[in-house]
Design an enzyme around this catalytic site. Sequence first.
Site, mmCIF file in Angstrom:
data_model
loop_
_atom_site.group_PDB
_atom_site.id
_atom_site.type_symbol
_atom_site.label_atom_id
_atom_site.label_comp_id
_atom_site.label_asym_id
_atom_site.label_seq_id
_atom_site.Cartn_x
_atom_site.Cartn_y
_atom_site.Cartn_z
ATOM 1 N N CYS A 116 -2.431 -0.069 10.151
ATOM 2 C CA CYS A 116 -3.509 -0.899 9.606
ATOM 3 C C CYS A 116 -4.458 -1.479 10.658
ATOM 4 O O CYS A 116 -5.557 -1.897 10.323
ATOM 5 C CB CYS A 116 -2.931 -2.015 8.752
ATOM 6 S SG CYS A 116 -1.757 -3.006 9.622
ATOM 7 N N HIS B 195 0.845 -1.210 0.000
ATOM 8 C CA HIS B 195 0.000 0.000 0.000
ATOM 9 C C HIS B 195 0.875 1.253 0.000
ATOM 10 O O HIS B 195 2.050 1.192 0.374
ATOM 11 C CB HIS B 195 -0.849 0.044 1.279
ATOM 12 C CG HIS B 195 -1.952 -0.959 1.356
ATOM 13 N ND1 HIS B 195 -2.086 -1.837 2.414
ATOM 14 C CD2 HIS B 195 -3.001 -1.208 0.520
ATOM 15 C CE1 HIS B 195 -3.167 -2.587 2.232
ATOM 16 N NE2 HIS B 195 -3.734 -2.235 1.085
HETATM 17 C C1 CIR Z 1 -3.656 -7.997 3.287
HETATM 18 O O1 CIR Z 1 -2.870 -8.437 2.441
HETATM 19 O O2 CIR Z 1 -4.683 -7.416 2.953
HETATM 20 C C2 CIR Z 1 -3.330 -8.204 4.727
HETATM 21 N N1 CIR Z 1 -2.677 -9.457 4.895
HETATM 22 C C3 CIR Z 1 -2.476 -7.084 5.263
HETATM 23 C C4 CIR Z 1 -3.169 -5.751 5.227
HETATM 24 C C5 CIR Z 1 -2.369 -4.668 5.850
HETATM 25 N N2 CIR Z 1 -3.067 -3.440 5.723
HETATM 26 C C6 CIR Z 1 -2.499 -2.257 5.827
HETATM 27 O O3 CIR Z 1 -1.304 -2.167 5.995
HETATM 28 N N3 CIR Z 1 -3.262 -1.199 5.693
#
Ligand code: CIR
Length: 267
Positions: free
Chosen positions: A254, A167
Amino acid sequence: MPSSPQQVRIAVTRPVSLALLRCELTHLARTPIDIDRAREQHAAYEQALSRVGCRLERLPEAPMLADSVFVEDTAIVLDEIAVVTRPGAPSRRAETDSVADVLGRYRRIAGIAAPATLDGGDVLRVNRTLYVGLSGRSSRSGIEQLAGHVAPLGYRVEAVPVHGCLHLKSAVTVVGPETVLVNPQFVATEPFRGLEWIEVDPAEPLGANALLLGDEVIYPASKPRTAERLRRRGLVVCEVDVSELERAEGAVTCCSLVFVGADAPQP
Ligand code: CIR
């Protein structure tokens, strides 16, 4: 006359799901996740949020939704509106309804319509500008729909290509009123000219994700060299061990959605 409810900083969180073992992974190889440890680390993260003054709004655990602890990706909360996303990973789309229910007590809700996609981890607000990562998760049409919701409210939206990371906020986050923490390998720095920046230590490429709350920067304990760089720039760093969440490609922004809202919202 009834007095208006006090405004407080609210952090929406959700517990680590047992299904985290089946999380989405894009740039990392799968390694075993210790769920009990992940839950302890998440609890310590929530304590850090409370200590810096957040009132926690804990969503119930979603045992079937592997990545549901990463609530940031499900919404963009501004003072005027909450835009509930349509996550880029199909496995994550069922996460949004319960988040919308909670946010609806604090904000007018808008959405992102199919086939567009948008992950909250791609949206970085700096004053009245929203920088949005054009990533594997957020599409150009998702960014356009977001702009359609927020431009009338006075926000400028700028798409920023990211590469080599999940991201935009894997590549750049805000650590001070006019300061960003950046890994220039993952993102063009051009859009952030005019701001001060701190680069991650080259040995810690995944170190650009920091969560500024008030005067403190919540920051992963796994990145001590970059933490030292932040301290040398006069920032107050609160290190949290999120190693098990990092195995799931998560970090510190996150696991929460932080915004200011009424202490006693509409039920
Ligand atoms: C994903 O790949 O969607 C999750 N395993 C990790 C998401 C992490 N989100 C973030 O950093 N905003």
